[in-house]
Design a protein around this motif. Structure first.
Motif, mmCIF file in Angstrom:
data_model
loop_
_atom_site.group_PDB
_atom_site.id
_atom_site.type_symbol
_atom_site.label_atom_id
_atom_site.label_comp_id
_atom_site.label_asym_id
_atom_site.label_seq_id
_atom_site.Cartn_x
_atom_site.Cartn_y
_atom_site.Cartn_z
ATOM 1 N N GLY A 21 0.831 -1.093 -0.083
ATOM 2 C CA GLY A 21 0.051 0.146 -0.089
ATOM 3 C C GLY A 21 0.871 1.185 -0.089
ATOM 4 N N ASP A 22 1.830 1.409 0.686
ATOM 5 C CA ASP A 22 2.772 2.439 0.806
ATOM 6 C C ASP A 22 3.614 2.586 -0.405
ATOM 7 O OD1 ASP A 22 2.020 2.668 3.564
ATOM 8 O OD2 ASP A 22 3.969 1.795 4.345
ATOM 9 N N PHE A 23 3.924 1.449 -1.172
ATOM 10 C CA PHE A 23 4.482 1.576 -2.496
ATOM 11 C C PHE A 23 3.653 2.290 -3.264
ATOM 12 C CE2 PHE A 23 6.284 -0.703 -6.209
ATOM 13 C CZ PHE A 23 7.441 0.197 -6.515
ATOM 14 N N VAL A 24 2.374 1.846 -3.496
ATOM 15 C CA VAL A 24 1.370 2.250 -4.615
ATOM 16 C C VAL A 24 1.213 3.645 -4.246
ATOM 17 C CG1 VAL A 24 -1.130 2.239 -5.052
ATOM 18 C CG2 VAL A 24 0.312 0.071 -4.729
ATOM 19 N N GLN A 25 1.078 4.216 -3.107
ATOM 20 C CA GLN A 25 0.799 5.832 -2.723
ATOM 21 C C GLN A 25 2.181 6.491 -3.133
ATOM 22 O OE1 GLN A 25 0.520 6.106 1.611
ATOM 23 N NE2 GLN A 25 -1.898 5.517 1.547
ATOM 24 N N VAL A 26 3.503 5.917 -3.071
ATOM 25 C CA VAL A 26 4.683 6.470 -3.508
ATOM 26 C C VAL A 26 4.523 6.734 -5.192
ATOM 27 C CG1 VAL A 26 7.247 6.130 -3.919
ATOM 28 C CG2 VAL A 26 6.305 6.017 -1.627
ATOM 29 N N ILE A 27 4.053 5.670 -5.848
ATOM 30 C CA ILE A 27 3.809 5.923 -7.217
ATOM 31 C C ILE A 27 2.696 6.918 -7.411
ATOM 32 C CG2 ILE A 27 2.908 4.642 -9.146
ATOM 33 C CD1 ILE A 27 4.146 2.052 -7.991
ATOM 34 N N GLU A 28 1.661 6.805 -6.671
ATOM 35 C CA GLU A 28 0.606 7.837 -7.131
ATOM 36 C C GLU A 28 0.956 9.190 -6.820
ATOM 37 O OE1 GLU A 28 -2.696 6.503 -4.474
ATOM 38 O OE2 GLU A 28 -3.394 4.972 -6.094
#
Length: 122
Positions: A108-115
């Motif tokens: 989830g944190d990785f997806v947030q960084v990408i977004e």
């Protein structure tokens, strides 16, 4: 047919361990990111995925004695400069595509960084 023969070459213990790991992985995906996935009943027989859901297929691997990627992830975790940095491992065999590995809890944190990076580019 080779997959069918390979299935019967596995011991009952190995099949049971695999099934337990597949159910555990499906539940972990659901708990971590809310994806509804299920263990596939005939996985390995017809080349199907171990776990699948809408838009996702998962090949589950569980191994006694650890995985080399675990060592690499631990190295990435030790290399973090900030606690909010998401440790990932990228690996590639010669003439193959890159593979990204990370802990499910960090997905989830990785997806947030990408977004966040995508929004900054707009």
């Amino acid at each position: 047919m080779d997959n069918f023969v390979a299935l019967f070459d596995m011991s009952a213990y190995q099949r049971r361990k695999g099934a337990v790991g597949e159910r555990e992985a499906a539940q972990e995906l659901c708990d971590a990111v809310g994806l509804i996935v299920t263990r596939q009943a005939r996985n390995g027989v017809d080349g199907g995925a171990d776990v699948a859901g809408d838009g996702i297929i998962v090949e589950v691997k569980r191994r006694d004695g650890g995985l080399i990627v675990e060592t690499w992830l631990q190295q990435a975790e030790r290399s973090r400069v900030r606690p909010i940095d998401v440790p990932i491992v990228m690996a590639r065999a010669d003439n193959c595509a890159w593979i990204v590995s990370l802990r499910l809890a960090d997905l989830g944190d990785f997806v947030q960084v990408i977004e966040q990076h995508r929004k900054q580019r707009e």
